[in-house]
Motif scaffolding. Structure first.
Motif, PDB file in Angstrom:
ATOM      1  N   PHE A 110       0.464  -1.051  -0.056  1.00  0.00           N
ATOM      2  CA  PHE A 110      -0.258  -0.110   0.280  1.00  0.00           C
ATOM      3  C   PHE A 110       0.892   1.630   0.537  1.00  0.00           C
ATOM      4  O   PHE A 110       0.334   2.303  -0.111  1.00  0.00           O
ATOM      5  CB  PHE A 110      -0.854   0.047   1.385  1.00  0.00           C
ATOM      6  N   GLU A 111       2.474   0.786  -0.240  1.00  0.00           N
ATOM      7  CA  GLU A 111       3.391   2.341   0.505  1.00  0.00           C
ATOM      8  C   GLU A 111       2.458   3.368  -1.444  1.00  0.00           C
ATOM      9  O   GLU A 111       2.938   4.589  -0.965  1.00  0.00           O
ATOM     10  CB  GLU A 111       4.130   1.918  -0.421  1.00  0.00           C
ATOM     11  N   GLY A 112       2.231   3.733  -2.423  1.00  0.00           N
ATOM     12  CA  GLY A 112       1.616   3.835  -3.360  1.00  0.00           C
ATOM     13  C   GLY A 112       0.666   4.044  -3.558  1.00  0.00           C
ATOM     14  O   GLY A 112       0.331   4.920  -4.066  1.00  0.00           O
ATOM     15  N   SER A 113      -0.552   4.324  -2.635  1.00  0.00           N
ATOM     16  CA  SER A 113      -1.800   4.331  -2.395  1.00  0.00           C
ATOM     17  C   SER A 113      -2.177   5.637  -1.555  1.00  0.00           C
ATOM     18  O   SER A 113      -1.433   6.442  -1.265  1.00  0.00           O
ATOM     19  CB  SER A 113      -2.445   2.901  -1.713  1.00  0.00           C
ATOM     20  N   ASN A 114      -3.246   5.613  -1.895  1.00  0.00           N
ATOM     21  CA  ASN A 114      -3.668   6.620  -1.642  1.00  0.00           C
ATOM     22  C   ASN A 114      -4.638   6.647  -0.275  1.00  0.00           C
ATOM     23  O   ASN A 114      -6.328   7.102  -0.172  1.00  0.00           O
ATOM     24  CB  ASN A 114      -4.309   8.608  -2.822  1.00  0.00           C
ATOM     25  N   GLN A 138       3.685   6.010   5.966  1.00  0.00           N
ATOM     26  CA  GLN A 138       5.207   7.502   5.284  1.00  0.00           C
ATOM     27  C   GLN A 138       4.276   7.687   3.496  1.00  0.00           C
ATOM     28  O   GLN A 138       4.423   8.429   3.291  1.00  0.00           O
ATOM     29  CB  GLN A 138       6.566   7.076   5.039  1.00  0.00           C
ATOM     30  N   GLY A 139       3.372   6.591   3.115  1.00  0.00           N
ATOM     31  CA  GLY A 139       3.001   7.393   1.792  1.00  0.00           C
ATOM     32  C   GLY A 139       1.998   8.005   2.024  1.00  0.00           C
ATOM     33  O   GLY A 139       1.276   8.175   0.420  1.00  0.00           O
ATOM     34  N   GLN A 140       1.173   7.569   2.482  1.00  0.00           N
ATOM     35  CA  GLN A 140       0.111   8.148   2.271  1.00  0.00           C
ATOM     36  C   GLN A 140       0.052   9.958   3.232  1.00  0.00           C
ATOM     37  O   GLN A 140      -1.105  10.395   3.738  1.00  0.00           O
ATOM     38  CB  GLN A 140      -1.021   7.848   3.812  1.00  0.00           C
ATOM     39  N   ASP A 164       7.281  10.388  15.491  1.00  0.00           N
ATOM     40  CA  ASP A 164       7.947  10.874  14.652  1.00  0.00           C
ATOM     41  C   ASP A 164       8.040  11.157  13.011  1.00  0.00           C
ATOM     42  O   ASP A 164       7.402  11.738  12.449  1.00  0.00           O
ATOM     43  CB  ASP A 164       9.330   9.965  14.553  1.00  0.00           C
ATOM     44  N   ILE A 165       6.748   9.670  12.687  1.00  0.00           N
ATOM     45  CA  ILE A 165       6.456   9.230  11.142  1.00  0.00           C
ATOM     46  C   ILE A 165       5.242  10.074  11.311  1.00  0.00           C
ATOM     47  O   ILE A 165       4.601  11.047  10.226  1.00  0.00           O
ATOM     48  CB  ILE A 165       5.819   7.655  10.878  1.00  0.00           C
ATOM     49  N   LEU A 166       4.364  10.222  11.793  1.00  0.00           N
ATOM     50  CA  LEU A 166       2.609  10.726  11.897  1.00  0.00           C
ATOM     51  C   LEU A 166       3.167  13.014  11.880  1.00  0.00           C
ATOM     52  O   LEU A 166       2.292  13.991  11.738  1.00  0.00           O
ATOM     53  CB  LEU A 166       1.543  11.217  13.530  1.00  0.00           C
ATOM     54  N   SER A 181       4.503  19.419   4.927  1.00  0.00           N
ATOM     55  CA  SER A 181       3.699  18.361   5.235  1.00  0.00           C
ATOM     56  C   SER A 181       3.545  17.575   5.864  1.00  0.00           C
ATOM     57  O   SER A 181       4.942  16.485   5.579  1.00  0.00           O
ATOM     58  CB  SER A 181       2.773  18.456   3.753  1.00  0.00           C
ATOM     59  N   CYS A 182       2.744  16.895   6.403  1.00  0.00           N
ATOM     60  CA  CYS A 182       2.930  15.483   7.471  1.00  0.00           C
ATOM     61  C   CYS A 182       1.172  14.921   7.640  1.00  0.00           C
ATOM     62  O   CYS A 182       0.434  15.306   6.963  1.00  0.00           O
ATOM     63  CB  CYS A 182       3.330  15.750   8.735  1.00  0.00           C
ATOM     64  N   ILE A 183       1.728  13.901   8.134  1.00  0.00           N
ATOM     65  CA  ILE A 183       0.075  13.091   8.008  1.00  0.00           C
ATOM     66  C   ILE A 183      -0.498  13.727   8.514  1.00  0.00           C
ATOM     67  O   ILE A 183      -2.428  14.283   8.252  1.00  0.00           O
ATOM     68  CB  ILE A 183       0.463  11.512   8.803  1.00  0.00           C
ATOM     69  N   CYS A 184       0.249  14.058  10.438  1.00  0.00           N
ATOM     70  CA  CYS A 184      -1.049  14.882  10.667  1.00  0.00           C
ATOM     71  C   CYS A 184      -2.169  16.079  10.633  1.00  0.00           C
ATOM     72  O   CYS A 184      -3.118  16.531  10.769  1.00  0.00           O
ATOM     73  CB  CYS A 184      -1.057  15.160  12.206  1.00  0.00           C
ATOM     74  N   ASP A 185      -1.712  16.650   9.394  1.00  0.00           N
ATOM     75  CA  ASP A 185      -1.914  18.101   8.938  1.00  0.00           C
ATOM     76  C   ASP A 185      -3.588  17.549   7.974  1.00  0.00           C
ATOM     77  O   ASP A 185      -4.427  18.432   8.046  1.00  0.00           O
ATOM     78  CB  ASP A 185      -0.927  18.206   7.576  1.00  0.00           C
TER      79      ASP A 185
END
Length: 488
Positions: A110-114, A138-140, A164-166, A181-185
């Motif tokens: 799923f790394e390249g998924s949205n 990390q891919g999302q 760290d990841i989020l 930009s990050c996942i938390c956004d």
């Protein structure tokens, strides 16, 4: 010609809970291909792999299928179009090495998924597990809105890695750009439950919350089962207050913070948070060490903002009769309009606090709006283990006798101190709605000094609320119940 609006399609690993071997994985893929071929949809939006234990070989078969270009999907892979990935509970009983291999193989697909939503719950993880799952997160960065990581056994260090990841922190230099930009956004829902990561985990979660505040999109927060002490819990309450003060929690509808240790300082932070959350429908503050002062502050804030609560849990907070006044006022205000579930067990309300709640449910003001029905819509009430005796029991009997709980489906009153005649009458009036009272203690009349106890009570609340001993009169309740019975 395909319709521009295609129906959702979901792929679920079929069958009961099982160990999925390579051969079984091939069978599952064949079923999925047949499902896709017969469906009218040109995309698969949800993949559910939960409740199985995949071998490494099986994971490879599944991952290959998910990334394979399919003619039935217009030459795209499932991973290209999927929006929801339920990857919970996939490695039970696997040895560590194989479990990590399974997580890595499936998550890499799923790394390249949205993806809009990822559920990684119920997979035992340490630091190695976080690394194995990092690709699916990390891919999302630009798409992920809902994340669940419950019952993963995350330690404080593991929670720090998740943070760290989020938040987009570089693992190498532990820094991030203010504008990056990050996942938390994009997160609207974030759930961490039963990870028992302690104070360090709280500090990491507070870091996540503060970064989520920039988006003003959060609607569902769960951070419970933490085994945190006071310092860690205060980190969480302070982070919530900070983002609430910035207007970032206006969309919040659900908040579950059970099993934290907030105390009165943390409760003050939470009351400030609630005053800026007008759309809350679900609040769980079970086992949060609020005590009387904190409970009064929290309930007053929820009442003031007019939150349309459907579910409220204030259990296990050492709330006595002196902390029940604002709770009763809140319940009276919403019992006819929104509240369906009230949990307030494992406190010390005593009969006096229970009577005050009963008076609230009688509804002296008919819920404050004569244009609306005054019928209470409560479906579930839990008041067990509250040191309640005959006086409180009779008040609850009065409610049922007057048909003031017409929507009630379940009531729990176990672990109180009703004498046999009161206990029998409770069974009579509530019938099957009343859960068994196996641990009721009928031996002591705890309300023997109920009237004289009123004389000993003073204004003991910390926010200026009147002590319920000065407000609650059982005769008053019985009179109200009597009048309602005559008007039925």
């Amino acid at each position: 010609i395909r319709s521009e609006i295609v129906p959702m399609s979901t792929l679920i690993a079929p069958g009961p809970r099982e160990v999925v071997s390579e051969e079984r994985a091939v069978e599952i893929v064949i079923e999925w291909k047949a499902q896709i071929k017969s469906a009218s949809s040109s995309s698969v939006e949800t993949v559910v792999l939960t409740n199985k234990s995949y071998t490494a070989e099986a994971a490879s078969v599944i991952a290959t299928f998910l990334t394979e270009k399919l003619s039935d999907l217009d030459g795209k892979s499932i991973a290209d179009g999927v929006k929801v990935a339920d990857l919970s509970d996939m490695i039970a009983s696997r040895m560590e090495k194989e479990g990590l291999q399974v997580l890595t193989t499936i998550c890499n697909a799923f790394e390249g998924s949205n993806l809009d939503e990822v559920d990684l719950s119920d997979n035992a993880m340490g630091s190695k597990g976080i690394s194995a799952c990092s690709s699916v997160l990390q891919g999302q960065t630009s798409s992920l809105k809902r994340l669940s990581m419950c019952n993963n056994g995350l330690s404080a260090d593991s929670m720090d890695e998740v943070a760290d990841i989020l938040t987009g922190v570089s693992v190498d230099n532990h820094e991030n750009s203010e504008n990056a930009s990050c996942i938390c956004d994009n997160l609207t829902k974030i759930k961490f439950y039963n990870n028992m990561s302690g104070d360090g985990g709280c500090k990491a979660f507070a870091r996540i919350l503060r970064k989520c505040g920039s988006s003003k999109a959060l609607s569902d927060i769960r951070f419970s089962g933490t085994r945190a002490g006071r310092p860690g819990s205060l980190h969480v309450s302070e982070a919530l207050k900070s983002i609430a003060d910035s207007g970032s929690l206006e969309k919040l509808t659900r908040l579950d913070l059970a099993d934290n240790t907030f105390g009165t300082v943390g409760a003050a932070n939470l009351s400030s948070v609630f005053s800026k959350c007008p759309h809350l429908t679900y609040v769980n503050l079970r086992d949060c060490m609020l005590n009387d002062e904190g409970a009064n502050a929290v309930c007053k804030s929820l009442w003031s903002i007019g939150a349309p609560l459907v579910h409220l849990d204030m259990s296990g907070n050492e709330i006595t009769k002196n902390g029940s006044s604002n709770l009763a006022e809140l319940v009276e205000d919403i019992a006819c309009s929104s509240l369906k579930v009230l949990h307030c067990e494992e406190n010390e309300l005593s009969s006096r606090g229970i009577v005050l709640l009963a008076l609230a449910l009688v509804g002296e003001s008919d819920c404050g709006d004569e244009s609306q029905s005054s019928s209470c819509i409560l479906e579930e009430i839990r008041l067990g283990m509250n040191e309640c005796g005959n006086v409180g029991g009779r008040a609850l009997i009065g409610l049922a006798s007057a048909d003031k709980l017409p929507a009630l489906k379940k009531i729990c009153l176990d672990n109180n101190m009703f004498q046999d005649d009161v206990a029998e009458e409770l069974v009579n009036v509530y019938g099957e709605k009343l859960e068994e009272m196996e641990d009721n203690d009928p031996d002591e009349d705890i309300d023997e000094d109920y009237d004289s106890d009123e004389d000993d009570d003073g204004d003991n609340s910390d926010d200026g609320q009147k002590d319920v001993g000065n407000d609650v009169d059982l005769d008053d309740l019985q009179e109200k119940v009597s009048k309602m019975s005559l008007n039925r």
